[in-house]
Motif scaffolding. Structure first.
Motif, PDB file in Angstrom:
ATOM      1  N   GLU A  13       0.831  -1.202   0.000  1.00 32.64           N
ATOM      2  CA  GLU A  13       0.000   0.000   0.000  1.00 32.64           C
ATOM      3  C   GLU A  13       0.865   1.252   0.000  1.00 32.64           C
ATOM      4  N   LEU A  14       1.922   1.223   0.818  1.00 31.78           N
ATOM      5  CA  LEU A  14       2.833   2.363   0.868  1.00 31.78           C
ATOM      6  C   LEU A  14       3.521   2.558  -0.478  1.00 31.78           C
ATOM      7  N   SER A 139      10.567   7.047   0.150  1.00 33.95           N
ATOM      8  CA  SER A 139      10.144   6.633   1.486  1.00 33.95           C
ATOM      9  C   SER A 139       9.055   7.544   2.022  1.00 33.95           C
ATOM     10  N   ALA A 140       8.321   7.015   3.000  1.00 43.17           N
ATOM     11  CA  ALA A 140       7.288   7.807   3.657  1.00 43.17           C
ATOM     12  C   ALA A 140       7.912   8.996   4.380  1.00 43.17           C
ATOM     13  N   LYS A 141       9.065   8.778   4.997  1.00 46.32           N
ATOM     14  CA  LYS A 141       9.731   9.841   5.743  1.00 46.32           C
ATOM     15  C   LYS A 141      10.042  11.025   4.849  1.00 46.32           C
ATOM     16  N   GLU A 142      10.513  10.754   3.633  1.00 47.01           N
ATOM     17  CA  GLU A 142      10.858  11.828   2.701  1.00 47.01           C
ATOM     18  C   GLU A 142       9.624  12.665   2.357  1.00 47.01           C
ATOM     19  N   VAL A 143       8.504  12.010   2.099  1.00 42.64           N
ATOM     20  CA  VAL A 143       7.275  12.727   1.758  1.00 42.64           C
ATOM     21  C   VAL A 143       6.780  13.545   2.950  1.00 42.64           C
ATOM     22  N   LEU A 144       6.809  12.936   4.123  1.00 37.83           N
ATOM     23  CA  LEU A 144       6.321  13.629   5.317  1.00 37.83           C
ATOM     24  C   LEU A 144       7.147  14.868   5.625  1.00 37.83           C
ATOM     25  N   ASP A 248      -1.790  12.795   6.365  1.00 38.24           N
ATOM     26  CA  ASP A 248      -2.526  11.829   7.198  1.00 38.24           C
ATOM     27  C   ASP A 248      -2.551  10.449   6.541  1.00 38.24           C
ATOM     28  N   LYS A 249      -2.682  10.429   5.219  1.00 40.42           N
ATOM     29  CA  LYS A 249      -2.747   9.167   4.482  1.00 40.42           C
ATOM     30  C   LYS A 249      -1.417   8.409   4.598  1.00 40.42           C
ATOM     31  N   ILE A 250      -0.319   9.137   4.383  1.00 42.47           N
ATOM     32  CA  ILE A 250       1.013   8.513   4.469  1.00 42.47           C
ATOM     33  C   ILE A 250       1.327   8.121   5.910  1.00 42.47           C
TER      34      ILE A 250
END
Length: 261
Positions: A13-14, A139-144, A248-250
């Motif tokens: 999903e990620l 990565s999720a961290k990069e987007v956040l 919120d989604k990530i």
């Protein structure tokens, strides 16, 4: 076994979010910011198609009872060609008359709020400029991290317009823009132009000077609604909502799977 499958599903999903949704959502946010930038009547270095033109504004207030009248031209982050009249009482308390003054074509009253909001918006647009439209987030961290930076800048930009900082009496009196009035405003009067969301406001303060302090005797204001300011605040808010939804989604997927980063 179930835990392993659940983790695998979360990872998939990620990955789907990173590959299919992030750039799409960021492109929508970028489009909103470009629309917002067009509400500011000067070039920001990214898109110079402004929808704003200099306009003459009549400021009024139904409860003003003729205390203050003002017509002024708003040119982006500054005011010019202002004609102001207000009821003024002399030191004796008996000399009650209408005082008239103006800011001529060579003078300017700078609206720092508008300039600051535009600066924050420019920094937000620069984030997209640095990453490019084809950047692939890994990565999720990069987007956040990108979304957190955007949210800080957009919150600051909207705050500049929606929540003007309260000025002290000393700041009002010593404002360098007061020097642009011809004839000069009486020393027992202070003038302030500022923005509050969609409104341009003029406040006239009648002051009482003593040896140790300055006190405000009365305050009168007139105002007008400026359409492009209202649109700018709405677009700032929309961009913030778009950022928060993607964040919120990530974040939800990240928290569900501690192994993601």
């Amino acid at each position: 076994m179930e835990d392993s499958e659940e983790l695998q599903n979360l990872e998939q999903e990620l990955q789907w979010l990173l590959e299919e949704q992030v750039q799409k959502n960021l492109a929508e946010i970028h489009g909103t910011l470009l629309e917002c930038s067009r509400r500011f009547p000067y070039r920001m270095g990214f898109d110079d198609r402004t929808v704003v033109k200099p306009q003459r504004n009549l400021l009024s207030n139904p409860s003003n009872t003729g205390q203050v009248k003002c017509v002024v031209t708003l040119m982006g982050d500054s005011l010019c060609d202002a004609d102001i009249s207000f009821r003024h009482t002399g030191k004796s308390g008996k000399d009650n008359h209408i005082f008239k003054t103006k800011i001529g074509p060579d003078g300017r009253w700078n609206l720092q709020q508008v300039q600051d909001a535009a600066n924050h918006l420019g920094e937000a647009l620069a984030i997209f400029h640095c990453h490019g439209s084809d950047h692939q987030y890994k990565s999720a961290k990069e987007v956040l991290m990108v979304l957190e930076d955007l949210l800080k800048l957009l919150t600051s930009g909207r705050t500049c317009l929606s929540f003007p900082k309260r000025k002290s009496i000393e700041e009002l009196v010593k404002n360098s823009s007061m020097q642009h009035f011809q004839p000069p405003v009486p020393n027992d009067v202070a003038v302030s132009f500022y923005v509050h969301s969609s409104k341009l406001i003029l406040a006239i303060y009648h002051l009482h000077h003593t040896a140790s302090y300055i006190d405000i005797v009365s305050r009168h204001q007139v105002e007008c609604t400026v359409q492009w300011l209202n649109e700018a605040v709405v677009l700032f808010t929309l961009a913030m909502q778009q950022c928060q939804q993607l964040y919120d989604k990530i974040r939800a997927v990240q928290l569900s799977n501690p192994q993601t980063s």
